[in-house]
Design a protein around this motif. Structure first.
Motif, PDB file in Angstrom:
ATOM      1  N   GLN A 118       0.856  -1.166  -0.211  1.00  0.00           N
ATOM      2  CA  GLN A 118       0.099   0.006   0.102  1.00  0.00           C
ATOM      3  C   GLN A 118       0.970   1.376   0.016  1.00  0.00           C
ATOM      4  OE1 GLN A 118      -3.367   0.113  -0.438  1.00  0.00           O
ATOM      5  NE2 GLN A 118      -3.455   2.295   0.076  1.00  0.00           N
ATOM      6  N   VAL A 119       0.774   2.098  -0.700  1.00  0.00           N
ATOM      7  CA  VAL A 119       1.260   3.281  -1.105  1.00  0.00           C
ATOM      8  C   VAL A 119       0.750   4.133  -0.071  1.00  0.00           C
ATOM      9  CG1 VAL A 119       2.163   5.372  -2.279  1.00  0.00           C
ATOM     10  CG2 VAL A 119       2.086   2.890  -3.392  1.00  0.00           C
ATOM     11  N   GLN A 120       1.719   4.824   0.731  1.00  0.00           N
ATOM     12  CA  GLN A 120       1.012   5.995   1.504  1.00  0.00           C
ATOM     13  C   GLN A 120       1.746   7.463   1.040  1.00  0.00           C
ATOM     14  OE1 GLN A 120       2.188   4.800   5.510  1.00  0.00           O
ATOM     15  NE2 GLN A 120       0.218   3.909   6.053  1.00  0.00           N
ATOM     16  N   LEU A 121       0.865   8.208   1.210  1.00  0.00           N
ATOM     17  CA  LEU A 121       1.261   9.602   0.467  1.00  0.00           C
ATOM     18  C   LEU A 121       1.029  10.594   1.648  1.00  0.00           C
ATOM     19  CD1 LEU A 121      -0.413   9.751  -3.041  1.00  0.00           C
ATOM     20  CD2 LEU A 121       1.948   9.139  -2.261  1.00  0.00           C
ATOM     21  N   VAL A 122       2.029  11.685   1.957  1.00  0.00           N
ATOM     22  CA  VAL A 122       1.865  12.530   3.103  1.00  0.00           C
ATOM     23  C   VAL A 122       2.316  14.099   2.472  1.00  0.00           C
ATOM     24  CG1 VAL A 122       2.897  13.086   5.453  1.00  0.00           C
ATOM     25  CG2 VAL A 122       2.477  10.828   4.742  1.00  0.00           C
ATOM     26  N   GLU A 123       1.163  14.904   2.502  1.00  0.00           N
ATOM     27  CA  GLU A 123       1.446  16.207   1.992  1.00  0.00           C
ATOM     28  C   GLU A 123       1.862  16.974   3.073  1.00  0.00           C
ATOM     29  OE1 GLU A 123      -2.557  14.772   0.211  1.00  0.00           O
ATOM     30  OE2 GLU A 123      -1.495  14.623   2.059  1.00  0.00           O
ATOM     31  N   SER A 124       2.766  17.887   2.575  1.00  0.00           N
ATOM     32  CA  SER A 124       3.154  18.888   3.797  1.00  0.00           C
ATOM     33  C   SER A 124       3.402  20.421   2.913  1.00  0.00           C
ATOM     34  CB  SER A 124       4.569  18.458   4.577  1.00  0.00           C
ATOM     35  OG  SER A 124       5.541  18.522   3.404  1.00  0.00           O
ATOM     36  N   GLY A 125       3.607  21.388   3.954  1.00  0.00           N
ATOM     37  CA  GLY A 125       3.989  22.815   3.313  1.00  0.00           C
ATOM     38  C   GLY A 125       2.608  23.727   3.272  1.00  0.00           C
ATOM     39  N   GLY A 126       1.605  23.358   3.643  1.00  0.00           N
ATOM     40  CA  GLY A 126       0.502  24.214   3.681  1.00  0.00           C
ATOM     41  C   GLY A 126       0.507  25.143   4.926  1.00  0.00           C
ATOM     42  N   ARG A 127      -0.121  26.385   4.512  1.00  0.00           N
ATOM     43  CA  ARG A 127       0.004  27.119   5.923  1.00  0.00           C
ATOM     44  C   ARG A 127      -0.815  28.537   5.312  1.00  0.00           C
ATOM     45  NH1 ARG A 127       3.491  31.622   4.926  1.00  0.00           N
ATOM     46  NH2 ARG A 127       5.246  31.190   3.472  1.00  0.00           N
ATOM     47  N   LEU A 128      -0.941  29.465   6.196  1.00  0.00           N
ATOM     48  CA  LEU A 128      -1.765  30.751   5.734  1.00  0.00           C
ATOM     49  C   LEU A 128      -0.553  31.744   5.164  1.00  0.00           C
ATOM     50  CD1 LEU A 128      -3.752  32.866   6.168  1.00  0.00           C
ATOM     51  CD2 LEU A 128      -2.981  33.398   8.439  1.00  0.00           C
ATOM     52  N   VAL A 129      -1.126  32.300   4.041  1.00  0.00           N
ATOM     53  CA  VAL A 129      -0.204  33.188   3.123  1.00  0.00           C
ATOM     54  C   VAL A 129      -0.829  34.383   2.757  1.00  0.00           C
ATOM     55  CG1 VAL A 129      -0.532  31.798   1.140  1.00  0.00           C
ATOM     56  CG2 VAL A 129       1.640  33.166   1.505  1.00  0.00           C
ATOM     57  N   GLN A 130      -0.338  35.519   2.500  1.00  0.00           N
ATOM     58  CA  GLN A 130      -1.010  36.590   1.888  1.00  0.00           C
ATOM     59  C   GLN A 130      -1.205  36.486   0.587  1.00  0.00           C
ATOM     60  OE1 GLN A 130       0.838  40.285   3.442  1.00  0.00           O
ATOM     61  NE2 GLN A 130      -0.779  40.114   5.145  1.00  0.00           N
ATOM     62  N   ALA A 131      -2.180  37.226  -0.018  1.00  0.00           N
ATOM     63  CA  ALA A 131      -2.642  37.330  -1.302  1.00  0.00           C
ATOM     64  C   ALA A 131      -1.236  37.759  -2.420  1.00  0.00           C
ATOM     65  CB  ALA A 131      -3.790  37.873  -1.920  1.00  0.00           C
ATOM     66  N   GLY A 132      -0.869  36.947  -3.363  1.00  0.00           N
ATOM     67  CA  GLY A 132       0.408  37.569  -3.816  1.00  0.00           C
ATOM     68  C   GLY A 132       1.728  36.834  -3.517  1.00  0.00           C
ATOM     69  N   GLY A 133       1.502  35.955  -2.487  1.00  0.00           N
ATOM     70  CA  GLY A 133       2.431  35.163  -1.967  1.00  0.00           C
ATOM     71  C   GLY A 133       2.805  33.774  -2.627  1.00  0.00           C
ATOM     72  N   SER A 134       3.763  33.192  -2.191  1.00  0.00           N
ATOM     73  CA  SER A 134       4.380  31.910  -2.737  1.00  0.00           C
ATOM     74  C   SER A 134       4.182  30.905  -1.551  1.00  0.00           C
ATOM     75  CB  SER A 134       5.330  31.811  -3.439  1.00  0.00           C
ATOM     76  OG  SER A 134       5.470  32.858  -4.707  1.00  0.00           O
ATOM     77  N   LEU A 135       3.862  29.611  -1.969  1.00  0.00           N
ATOM     78  CA  LEU A 135       4.037  28.441  -1.062  1.00  0.00           C
ATOM     79  C   LEU A 135       4.579  27.218  -1.923  1.00  0.00           C
ATOM     80  CD1 LEU A 135       0.823  28.175   1.027  1.00  0.00           C
ATOM     81  CD2 LEU A 135       3.262  28.418   1.771  1.00  0.00           C
ATOM     82  N   ARG A 136       5.406  26.203  -1.584  1.00  0.00           N
ATOM     83  CA  ARG A 136       5.717  25.021  -1.966  1.00  0.00           C
ATOM     84  C   ARG A 136       5.075  23.788  -1.116  1.00  0.00           C
ATOM     85  NH1 ARG A 136      11.597  22.483  -3.620  1.00  0.00           N
ATOM     86  NH2 ARG A 136      11.483  22.054  -1.116  1.00  0.00           N
ATOM     87  N   LEU A 137       4.489  23.139  -1.784  1.00  0.00           N
ATOM     88  CA  LEU A 137       3.910  21.937  -1.173  1.00  0.00           C
ATOM     89  C   LEU A 137       4.821  20.793  -1.567  1.00  0.00           C
ATOM     90  CD1 LEU A 137      -0.136  22.399  -1.906  1.00  0.00           C
ATOM     91  CD2 LEU A 137       1.444  23.356   0.052  1.00  0.00           C
ATOM     92  N   SER A 138       4.866  19.958  -0.608  1.00  0.00           N
ATOM     93  CA  SER A 138       5.457  18.551  -0.781  1.00  0.00           C
ATOM     94  C   SER A 138       4.557  17.363  -0.760  1.00  0.00           C
ATOM     95  CB  SER A 138       6.830  18.568   0.229  1.00  0.00           C
ATOM     96  OG  SER A 138       7.715  19.728  -0.253  1.00  0.00           O
ATOM     97  N   CYS A 139       4.734  16.199  -1.183  1.00  0.00           N
ATOM     98  CA  CYS A 139       4.236  14.874  -1.011  1.00  0.00           C
ATOM     99  C   CYS A 139       5.175  14.032  -1.009  1.00  0.00           C
ATOM    100  CB  CYS A 139       3.227  14.773  -2.166  1.00  0.00           C
ATOM    101  SG  CYS A 139       2.362  13.398  -2.131  1.00  0.00           S
ATOM    102  N   GLY A 140       5.426  13.316   0.081  1.00  0.00           N
ATOM    103  CA  GLY A 140       6.358  12.283   0.145  1.00  0.00           C
ATOM    104  C   GLY A 140       5.555  10.890   0.426  1.00  0.00           C
ATOM    105  N   THR A 141       6.399   9.910   0.123  1.00  0.00           N
ATOM    106  CA  THR A 141       5.744   8.656  -0.003  1.00  0.00           C
ATOM    107  C   THR A 141       6.616   7.390   0.396  1.00  0.00           C
ATOM    108  OG1 THR A 141       4.909   6.724  -1.429  1.00  0.00           O
ATOM    109  CG2 THR A 141       6.504   8.151  -2.448  1.00  0.00           C
ATOM    110  N   SER A 142       6.296   6.510   1.050  1.00  0.00           N
ATOM    111  CA  SER A 142       7.145   5.173   1.502  1.00  0.00           C
ATOM    112  C   SER A 142       7.014   4.227   0.386  1.00  0.00           C
ATOM    113  CB  SER A 142       6.424   4.757   2.768  1.00  0.00           C
ATOM    114  OG  SER A 142       5.070   4.268   2.619  1.00  0.00           O
TER     115      SER A 142
END
Length: 126
Positions: free
Chosen positions: A1-25
């Protein structure tokens, strides 16, 4: 079974940037085509971006084209979503998804994917 785990989400102001990541076993990460979906409050989950197994082919929803970039590091077993010029309407829970596929055809529907993460919250304030 593949497990996926996301990270990187948060509160940010309009116009800003974020990078989300998704790791797996999973041991065969390099053979997986992957995608990002999102679900805003009171709305259905929608497609955001997809990438093929090698990372050579990508596809984006019109709403994020030119602002978001999906990428895949097979050596690190990580999927990324770089989000720039964020808007309040990008606020949602973001999910990564995977399917075992060496095809160049990318999946844009939820039913195209077999494995899902639990999601990470992205909130964009105006």
């Amino acid at each position: 079974q593949v497990q996926l785990v996301e990270s990187g989400g948060r509160l940010v102001q309009a116009g800003g940037s974020l990078r989300l990541s998704c790791g797996t076993s999973g041991r065969t990460f390099s053979a997986y085509a992957m995608g990002w979906f999102r679900q805003a409050p009171g709305k259905e989950r929608e497609f955001v971006a997809a990438i093929n197994w090698s990372g050579s082919t990508t596809y984006y929803a019109d709403s994020v084209k030119g602002r978001f970039t999906i990428s895949k590091d097979n050596a690190k077993k990580l999927l990324y979503l770089q989000m720039n010029s964020l808007k309040p309407e990008d606020t949602a829970v973001y999910y990564c998804a995977a399917r075992l596929s060496l095809s160049e055809v990318l999946g844009v529907l939820q039913k195209d994917y077999d494995h899902w993460g639990q999601g990470t919250q992205v909130t964009v304030s105006s």
